[in-house]
Design a protein around this motif. Structure first.
Motif, PDB file in Angstrom:
ATOM      1  N   CYS A   1     108.804 -49.794  63.898  1.00 13.98           N
ATOM      2  CA  CYS A   1     109.846 -49.400  64.829  1.00 13.98           C
ATOM      3  C   CYS A   1     109.250 -48.487  65.901  1.00 13.98           C
ATOM      4  O   CYS A   1     108.477 -47.585  65.592  1.00 13.98           O
ATOM      5  CB  CYS A   1     110.956 -48.680  64.066  1.00 13.98           C
ATOM      6  SG  CYS A   1     112.281 -48.063  65.102  1.00 13.98           S
ATOM      7  N   LEU A   2     109.596 -48.713  67.160  1.00 12.15           N
ATOM      8  CA  LEU A   2     109.048 -47.907  68.248  1.00 12.15           C
ATOM      9  C   LEU A   2     109.616 -46.493  68.262  1.00 12.15           C
ATOM     10  O   LEU A   2     108.998 -45.581  68.796  1.00 12.15           O
ATOM     11  CB  LEU A   2     109.330 -48.589  69.588  1.00 12.15           C
ATOM     12  CG  LEU A   2     108.660 -49.940  69.775  1.00 12.15           C
ATOM     13  CD1 LEU A   2     109.116 -50.562  71.084  1.00 12.15           C
ATOM     14  CD2 LEU A   2     107.167 -49.794  69.758  1.00 12.15           C
ATOM     15  N   GLY A   3     110.789 -46.296  67.688  1.00 10.52           N
ATOM     16  CA  GLY A   3     111.399 -44.976  67.666  1.00 10.52           C
ATOM     17  C   GLY A   3     111.093 -44.186  66.408  1.00 10.52           C
ATOM     18  O   GLY A   3     111.569 -43.069  66.246  1.00 10.52           O
ATOM     19  N   ALA A   4     110.294 -44.737  65.514  1.00 11.12           N
ATOM     20  CA  ALA A   4     109.993 -44.078  64.244  1.00 11.12           C
ATOM     21  C   ALA A   4     109.045 -42.904  64.466  1.00 11.12           C
ATOM     22  O   ALA A   4     107.987 -43.053  65.067  1.00 11.12           O
ATOM     23  CB  ALA A   4     109.383 -45.064  63.267  1.00 11.12           C
ATOM     24  N   THR A   5     109.448 -41.738  63.983  1.00 13.20           N
ATOM     25  CA  THR A   5     108.610 -40.546  64.145  1.00 13.20           C
ATOM     26  C   THR A   5     107.719 -40.316  62.933  1.00 13.20           C
ATOM     27  O   THR A   5     106.815 -39.489  63.003  1.00 13.20           O
ATOM     28  CB  THR A   5     109.495 -39.305  64.356  1.00 13.20           C
ATOM     29  OG1 THR A   5     110.382 -39.176  63.237  1.00 13.20           O
ATOM     30  CG2 THR A   5     110.310 -39.437  65.628  1.00 13.20           C
ATOM     31  N   HIS A   6     107.937 -41.034  61.859  1.00 12.38           N
ATOM     32  CA  HIS A   6     107.171 -40.820  60.639  1.00 12.38           C
ATOM     33  C   HIS A   6     106.039 -41.831  60.466  1.00 12.38           C
ATOM     34  O   HIS A   6     105.346 -41.808  59.460  1.00 12.38           O
ATOM     35  CB  HIS A   6     108.105 -40.881  59.427  1.00 12.38           C
ATOM     36  CG  HIS A   6     108.759 -42.207  59.243  1.00 12.38           C
ATOM     37  ND1 HIS A   6     109.713 -42.691  60.100  1.00 12.38           N
ATOM     38  CD2 HIS A   6     108.577 -43.168  58.304  1.00 12.38           C
ATOM     39  CE1 HIS A   6     110.107 -43.884  59.683  1.00 12.38           C
ATOM     40  NE2 HIS A   6     109.434 -44.205  58.605  1.00 12.38           N
ATOM     41  N   VAL A   7     105.809 -42.694  61.458  1.00 12.47           N
ATOM     42  CA  VAL A   7     104.776 -43.725  61.370  1.00 12.47           C
ATOM     43  C   VAL A   7     103.606 -43.332  62.262  1.00 12.47           C
ATOM     44  O   VAL A   7     103.789 -42.978  63.429  1.00 12.47           O
ATOM     45  CB  VAL A   7     105.344 -45.098  61.818  1.00 12.47           C
ATOM     46  CG1 VAL A   7     104.260 -46.150  61.830  1.00 12.47           C
ATOM     47  CG2 VAL A   7     106.476 -45.512  60.922  1.00 12.47           C
ATOM     48  N   ASP A   8     102.382 -43.384  61.708  1.00 13.04           N
ATOM     49  CA  ASP A   8     101.189 -43.117  62.496  1.00 13.04           C
ATOM     50  C   ASP A   8     100.755 -44.403  63.178  1.00 13.04           C
ATOM     51  O   ASP A   8     100.584 -45.430  62.532  1.00 13.04           O
ATOM     52  CB  ASP A   8     100.055 -42.599  61.608  1.00 13.04           C
ATOM     53  CG  ASP A   8     100.374 -41.234  61.028  1.00 13.04           C
ATOM     54  OD1 ASP A   8     101.101 -40.477  61.694  1.00 13.04           O
ATOM     55  OD2 ASP A   8      99.891 -40.939  59.922  1.00 13.04           O
TER      56      ASP A   8
END
Length: 85
Positions: free
Chosen positions: A54-61
């Protein structure tokens, strides 16, 4: 499912928002509304995870691909270098 009203282009539009999926857990864009977790960025979070992250995911590196790893034709590179002098 909840319905949000968002002003877009001068018009008030209604969007049906669906609860987040398991992959969204840990993201800072999640808000709890009426006892369920919803995404503040996307109305259908499960659609954002179908192809890739997801482009809005803040927990993905995310991995950044360097441009220098790309192969360059030496003839074109020399011509380009001669133009920039």
């Amino acid at each position: 499912m909840i319905v949000r009203e968002i002003r877009m282009g001068g018009k008030l539009r209604k969007f049906e928002c669906f609860p987040v999926v398991e992959k969204c857990e840990g993201c800072s864009n999640i808000a709890e509304v009426e006892g369920a977790n919803y995404c503040n960025v996307y109305a259908k979070p499960d659609a954002m995870w179908t192809t890739d992250d997801c482009l809005g995911a803040t927990h993905v590196d995310r991995k950044i691909v360097s441009v220098t790893d790309k192969k360059v034709n030496p003839l074109k590179a020399s011509k380009k270098a001669s133009r920039n002098r």
